[in-house]
Scaffold this motif. Structure first.
Motif, short mmCIF file in Angstrom:
data_model
loop_
_atom_site.label_atom_id
_atom_site.label_comp_id
_atom_site.label_asym_id
_atom_site.label_seq_id
_atom_site.Cartn_x
_atom_site.Cartn_y
_atom_site.Cartn_z
N SER A 9 -9.98 32.72 16.44
CA SER A 9 -10.29 31.96 15.25
C SER A 9 -11.15 32.77 14.28
O SER A 9 -11.69 33.83 14.62
CB SER A 9 -11.03 30.67 15.63
OG SER A 9 -12.25 30.98 16.27
N PHE A 51 -4.19 22.47 3.47
CA PHE A 51 -5.44 22.12 4.14
C PHE A 51 -5.81 20.68 3.82
O PHE A 51 -5.54 20.18 2.73
CB PHE A 51 -6.57 23.05 3.70
CG PHE A 51 -6.28 24.52 3.93
CD1 PHE A 51 -6.07 25.00 5.21
CD2 PHE A 51 -6.22 25.41 2.87
CE1 PHE A 51 -5.80 26.35 5.43
CE2 PHE A 51 -5.96 26.75 3.08
CZ PHE A 51 -5.75 27.22 4.36
N ASP A 52 -6.43 20.03 4.78
CA ASP A 52 -6.92 18.67 4.55
C ASP A 52 -8.01 18.68 3.48
O ASP A 52 -8.67 19.70 3.24
CB ASP A 52 -7.49 18.08 5.84
CG ASP A 52 -6.41 17.86 6.90
OD1 ASP A 52 -5.24 17.70 6.49
OD2 ASP A 52 -6.74 17.86 8.09
N THR A 54 -10.81 17.50 3.61
CA THR A 54 -12.13 17.73 4.20
C THR A 54 -12.28 19.14 4.76
O THR A 54 -13.33 19.48 5.30
CB THR A 54 -12.39 16.72 5.33
OG1 THR A 54 -11.35 16.85 6.32
CG2 THR A 54 -12.41 15.30 4.78
N SER A 55 -11.22 19.95 4.64
CA SER A 55 -11.25 21.30 5.22
C SER A 55 -11.81 22.32 4.24
O SER A 55 -11.42 22.33 3.07
CB SER A 55 -9.84 21.72 5.65
OG SER A 55 -9.82 23.08 6.04
N ASN A 57 -11.25 25.49 4.62
CA ASN A 57 -10.51 26.71 4.91
C ASN A 57 -10.01 27.43 3.66
O ASN A 57 -9.94 28.66 3.63
CB ASN A 57 -9.33 26.40 5.83
CG ASN A 57 -9.77 26.05 7.23
OD1 ASN A 57 -10.89 26.39 7.63
ND2 ASN A 57 -8.93 25.36 7.98
#
Length: 358
Positions: A9, A51-52, A54-55, A57
């Motif tokens: 990750s 991406f969500d 809330t993400s 990223n």
């Protein structure tokens, strides 16, 4: 072997890539594949980067791309005395990949760049500043001599003028002049893709300028204070030269993408109405006396029912008029050519084009 999923990750391997750029920045056999990998990571091909809400990223991905570009750029700029035959592999190739990387990240639609500045994140500002530093370190001739470099640059410039004109309008005069020179060269170049991109880029700049000046005339904003407006105010020849170049292309060259040319041309005419009138009179005066009324009618038809705005409907009308204008001018010039003694049609066209550029 059992592999801990967390080892794969973020940010385990991205730091390794950035470390490689730091240590082997002078070796294109290392930097080229690393930069290409990062450019591929930020490329939202087929909307694969979803991406969500809330993400974080998207922001993290852009931040790492910015960090990689800045890290590589700072070090490659420190390399001096590069032999001419080595300038592409040692510098220009990496610069082109960085431009492609930044373009992919800017138009990936997974980062809200307004939020970055709102919360004091400097990733975007650092990436844009590095773009300028890399750009001005490349002579304009080199920029145009290497197709991959020119395509990467013009593609990125189109994105910047579309979504980040506040940044472009705040550039230093020397940088802004460089940009305009590169756009002018791209418009008259042989690469149709580059020429089309330059038309779009110029249209974005002119639309921004037209809106700014319209607000000032309407009393909705203060007098010009940005370097962008001051430069154009002090150097009207920048836009006038663009207007002459595009008119020459439309009237005398076989350029197929008339729609692309029509977009910036309308803005140039509206921003340089007096110069356009003088250009019109010069072209008409160069015609034989019996053909001058026909040429004058061509110019009248070009602006027929065209209003002083850049609304889509007005643009479409101008594009339609320009298509008719190009056809009528071509017919008029063909009629004039046989009457010109001791000159071929090609010679006549070349002379007229040269005169228009004065």
């Amino acid at each position: 072997m059992n592999l801990d999923p967390s080892a794969l990750s973020y940010p385990t391997y991205i730091e390794l890539l950035q470390r490689a750029l730091t240590l082997w920045y002078h070796d294109p056999t290392v930097t080229t594949p690393v930069l290409k990998l990062i450019a591929e990571l930020v490329l939202n091909r087929s909307q694969r980067l979803l991406f969500d809400v809330t993400s974080p990223n998207g922001v993290l991905l852009f931040r790492e791309a910015s960090k990689s570009m800045v890290s590589y750029g700072e070090r490659v700029l420190s390399i001096s005395d590069i032999p001419p035959d080595k300038v592409y592999p040692l510098k220009l190739k990496g610069v082109a990949i960085c431009f492609n990387m930044l373009k992919a990240a800017l138009c990936g639609n997974y980062v809200n760049f307004g939020v970055l500045r709102l919360y004091g994140d400097t990733a975007l500002d650092k990436a844009l500043d590095m773009f300028v530093k890399l750009l001005v370190s490349v002579p304009l001739k080199n920029l145009l001599d290497y197709p991959k470099v020119s395509q990467a640059y013009y593609g990125l410039l189109e994105v910047l003028t579309q979504d980040h004109m506040d940044f472009i309008s705040g550039l230093e005069p020397s940088v802004f002049t460089y940009l305009f020179s590169s756009i002018s060269e791209g418009l008259t170049g042989l690469d149709n893709m580059v020429c089309t991109g330059c038309c779009s880029t110029l249209d974005h700049i002119l639309t921004f300028l037209f809106k700014k000046l319209s607000r000032q005339k309407g009393g909705m904003s203060p007098s010009p204070t940005t370097p962008f407006l001051r430069i154009l105010d002090l150097n009207p020849g920048l836009l006038q030269g663009m207007l002459s170049s595009i008119m020459n292309i439309i009237m005398f060259e076989n350029y197929r993408n008339q729609w692309s040319m029509s977009r910036p041309l309308l803005g140039l005419i509206l921003l340089n109405e007096e110069y356009f009138k003088s250009l019109r009179e010069r072209v008409i005066a160069m015609q034989p006396a019996d053909r001058q009324p026909a040429m004058a009618q061509c110019f009248d038809n070009l602006m027929d029912k065209v209003e002083r705005n850049l609304q889509p409907r007005n643009r479409d009308l101008f594009t339609k008029n320009m298509s008719v204008f190009r056809r009528d001018v071509s017919v008029s010039l063909r009629d004039v050519a046989p009457q010109t003694s001791s000159q071929t049609p090609t010679t006549t066209t070349t002379t007229t084009t040269s005169d228009m550029m004065v």
